[in-house]
Design an enzyme around this catalytic site. Sequence first.
Site, PDB file in Angstrom:
ATOM      1  N   ASP A 166     -46.164  19.021  25.002  1.00 43.92           N
ATOM      2  CA  ASP A 166     -46.556  20.268  25.656  1.00 43.92           C
ATOM      3  C   ASP A 166     -48.011  20.208  26.096  1.00 43.92           C
ATOM      4  OD1 ASP A 166     -44.153  21.532  25.523  1.00 43.92           O
ATOM      5  OD2 ASP A 166     -44.620  22.703  23.733  1.00 43.92           O
ATOM      6  N   ARG A 199     -41.254  30.470  15.337  1.00 48.13           N
ATOM      7  CA  ARG A 199     -41.243  31.010  16.704  1.00 48.13           C
ATOM      8  C   ARG A 199     -40.150  32.088  16.816  1.00 48.13           C
ATOM      9  NH1 ARG A 199     -40.113  28.814  22.821  1.00 48.13           N
ATOM     10  NH2 ARG A 199     -41.991  29.660  23.733  1.00 48.13           N
ATOM     11  N   LYS A 220     -32.865  21.476  31.442  1.00 45.75           N
ATOM     12  CA  LYS A 220     -33.941  21.103  30.516  1.00 45.75           C
ATOM     13  C   LYS A 220     -33.496  21.639  29.164  1.00 45.75           C
ATOM     14  CE  LYS A 220     -38.755  22.029  29.309  1.00 45.75           C
ATOM     15  NZ  LYS A 220     -40.038  22.535  29.764  1.00 45.75           N
ATOM     16  N   TRP A 221     -33.116  20.741  28.254  1.00 43.73           N
ATOM     17  CA  TRP A 221     -32.550  21.118  26.949  1.00 43.73           C
ATOM     18  C   TRP A 221     -33.689  21.120  25.934  1.00 43.73           C
ATOM     19  CZ3 TRP A 221     -26.971  20.458  25.343  1.00 43.73           C
ATOM     20  CH2 TRP A 221     -26.784  20.713  23.983  1.00 43.73           C
ATOM     21  N   ASP A 222     -34.087  22.317  25.531  1.00 38.94           N
ATOM     22  CA  ASP A 222     -35.240  22.456  24.633  1.00 38.94           C
ATOM     23  C   ASP A 222     -34.759  22.653  23.200  1.00 38.94           C
ATOM     24  OD1 ASP A 222     -37.898  22.700  23.921  1.00 38.94           O
ATOM     25  OD2 ASP A 222     -38.348  24.277  25.373  1.00 38.94           O
ATOM     26  N   MET A 223     -35.651  22.474  22.243  1.00 38.03           N
ATOM     27  CA  MET A 223     -35.321  22.654  20.819  1.00 38.03           C
ATOM     28  C   MET A 223     -36.652  22.908  20.136  1.00 38.03           C
ATOM     29  SD  MET A 223     -35.202  21.045  17.674  1.00 38.03           S
ATOM     30  CE  MET A 223     -34.111  20.794  16.322  1.00 38.03           C
ATOM     31  N   ASN A 224     -36.906  24.191  19.813  1.00 32.82           N
ATOM     32  CA  ASN A 224     -38.287  24.563  19.514  1.00 32.82           C
ATOM     33  C   ASN A 224     -38.636  24.858  18.067  1.00 32.82           C
ATOM     34  OD1 ASN A 224     -39.973  24.452  21.866  1.00 32.82           O
ATOM     35  ND2 ASN A 224     -38.518  25.870  22.782  1.00 32.82           N
TER      36      ASN A 224
END
Length: 723
Positions: free
Chosen positions: A537, A432, A465-469
């Site tokens: 998701d 990504r 909102k702690w995302d990790m993609n």
Amino acid sequence: MKRFLGFLLVTVACASAQSIRYSAERKIWLLTTNHSSYAMGVDANGSLRHLYWGGPLWREQDIAAPTPRRDVSSFDPKQMLENEEFAGWGGPRYYEPALKITRENGVRDLVLKYVTHRIQQNELEIDLKDIRDAIEVTLRYRVYPETGMLRRNAVIRNRTNQPITVESAQSATWHMPPGVGYRLSYLTGRWAAETQLHREPIHEGMKVLESRKGHTGHAINPWFAIDEGSASEESGRVWFGALAWSGNWRITVEQTPYQQVRVTGGLNPFDFAYPLKPGEMLETPEFFAGFSPNGFGAASRLMHRFEREHVFPQSRLRPVLYNSWEATTFNVTEQGQKDLADKAAKLGVELFVVDDGWFGKRNNDRAGLGDWFVNPQKFPQGLKGLIDHVKGLGMDFGLWVEPEMVNADSDLYRAHPDWVMNFPDRPRSELRNQLVLNLARNDVKEHLFGVLDKLASEYDIRYFKWDMNRAFSEPGWPEETPAAQRKLWVDYVRNLYDILDRLRAKHPKLEIESCSGGGGRVDLGILKRVDEVWPSDNTEAFDRLRIQEGFSQAYAAKVMSAWVTDVPNMNRRSTPLQYRFLVAMQGALGIGANLNKWTDQDSALATRMIDLYKRIRPTVQTGELYRLLSPRTEDVTANQYVSGDGKQSVLFAFRHSQQYNLAAQTIYLRGLDEKAVYRLESVDNKLADREPELSGAYLMRRGLNLNLRGDFDSTAVILLRVQ
Ligand code: DGJ
């Protein structure tokens, strides 16, 4: 199933006042709770041996001291039969060890024997030591008397005067009662299809559940349940557990040739090496486990209660949330967000969250990650204008962040290309379009804490909102010695936890959601530090039923973020808005739809549903869940929640597709008081039964019939105890 238990099993209604008892005479420990007992003892050779795990026992005299066994053959020594509680890799041991080390001189043999122990209320520590060297292990146990859960982990200490390298460090080995015919339940998946419940028989050999990706992972969740082969939702003995670790983890389930099933879990030994200098120690993740005599439903209810009471950081109910991601993606503007906030507030939303796209040069996913300053074109007055507007509407404000990541096209990466994990002169693989910061480095940790602390201090932000993609790749740490580089797998997670702990301590009102491209970081380690998690998701409501069913095996509804989004959704499927609401109302309700496209009719339905949700929220978020009919096997999916005080219950039902004009199957409720009478309130008049009040006995034995017709029909019934 064949059983070889030598103990008298006596089930008792409540645990003894003393949950951990030790018999000095026989060197036996008995850990007893309301729902389970666990026993171990030291044999004549000083080995700590597992003796029992199952329903509660009350009399330690029933448990015989472990006696050394005899070698079966020169290929199968007695150690294969002795069920050591925490086995080092050394001597003739051929099963999965709990600890494997190498000394500097190349000696790898490790044989652990009992030294001493300490009991303090519900906690027990047992010290083991190698037969020659001062390599010491403290096994830590904690019992939770009301739920019967046990917590285990280990602390490994190098008290020699030479460095050692730990090559495998597990938290615990759990032994099933000897026998065969067991069955393993576990949660498999992938991006957008997480937590799919899977069941299969256990045979000789080893099944490996693991993550090698640096985070908990979408593919398998660190949870297991083992039953005797035929347990159902409401019957059968079930042993279950979950590992509290958000990095590379592993759980092995092995059946030895001698009819012993062992479950060993902890840090994944893959690419693992943890050097310990003299005086240093390594603590393994916590591994929680429990026992249910009444099937998978009771097992998950015990787990949920335990999580609510002992794992989750706080007890506040989850607010109804709106997240603008699916409405705007990266096209975030102050006015656009204000317009959405106006609409969300009218529906009854309590927390408004701006997702990706508000910072740096973040107009798509190719740039900006790492540059955590407000984009001046999108928000000319900073975030204050929007936050004041949101607050003025009576909502709290939340913000998306992805702290661990960086785009190559970012000021941060240009300034600190050495901050990403990398091997010198090797490619840096992008996923990504992003690279992973090496959070094991303390300078990176301090930088990220500073960024988040500044945001939370400058603005009235109530929620991150702690995302990790993306998953890790090329996990090099060139600044460290080759021997120390592999500490990255562990130190990264510890530093992540440290940032979360410090942020929470400094900003007690701040709440955090863990997201990793959906459900890539859902485990009890992160759930100690965050208030909810994003399970997937994939917000397509029919798919979500199965994702939620799997999620609920291990994790409580309160932390299960669930959004209503637009259709057509994934699979090009369109389901009615009510169906989407009722699916999402089984967890922490959120809305992720583009409210600009909603008709007045949609908004009216949404307002009614949110209002209804607020009435049943305590029951859904803190009540007991009964999975009545499964989307894996039935045309109708039904879940029922019962409040802790038994005064309210809610039934949710969904029909997939009616055929041949047949009526939907009868739904038998559970968890009610058969002597009580309940008033029924249907959300949409789909009750076939005409009586407005029914007894618990009728509801559970005769059951309810619902007029669910066609495809993707849905309903909910609220039951209020009236006598
Ligand atoms: C992945 C998350 O799962 C989504 O909800 C959204 O936050 C995007 N990242 C934003 O990039």
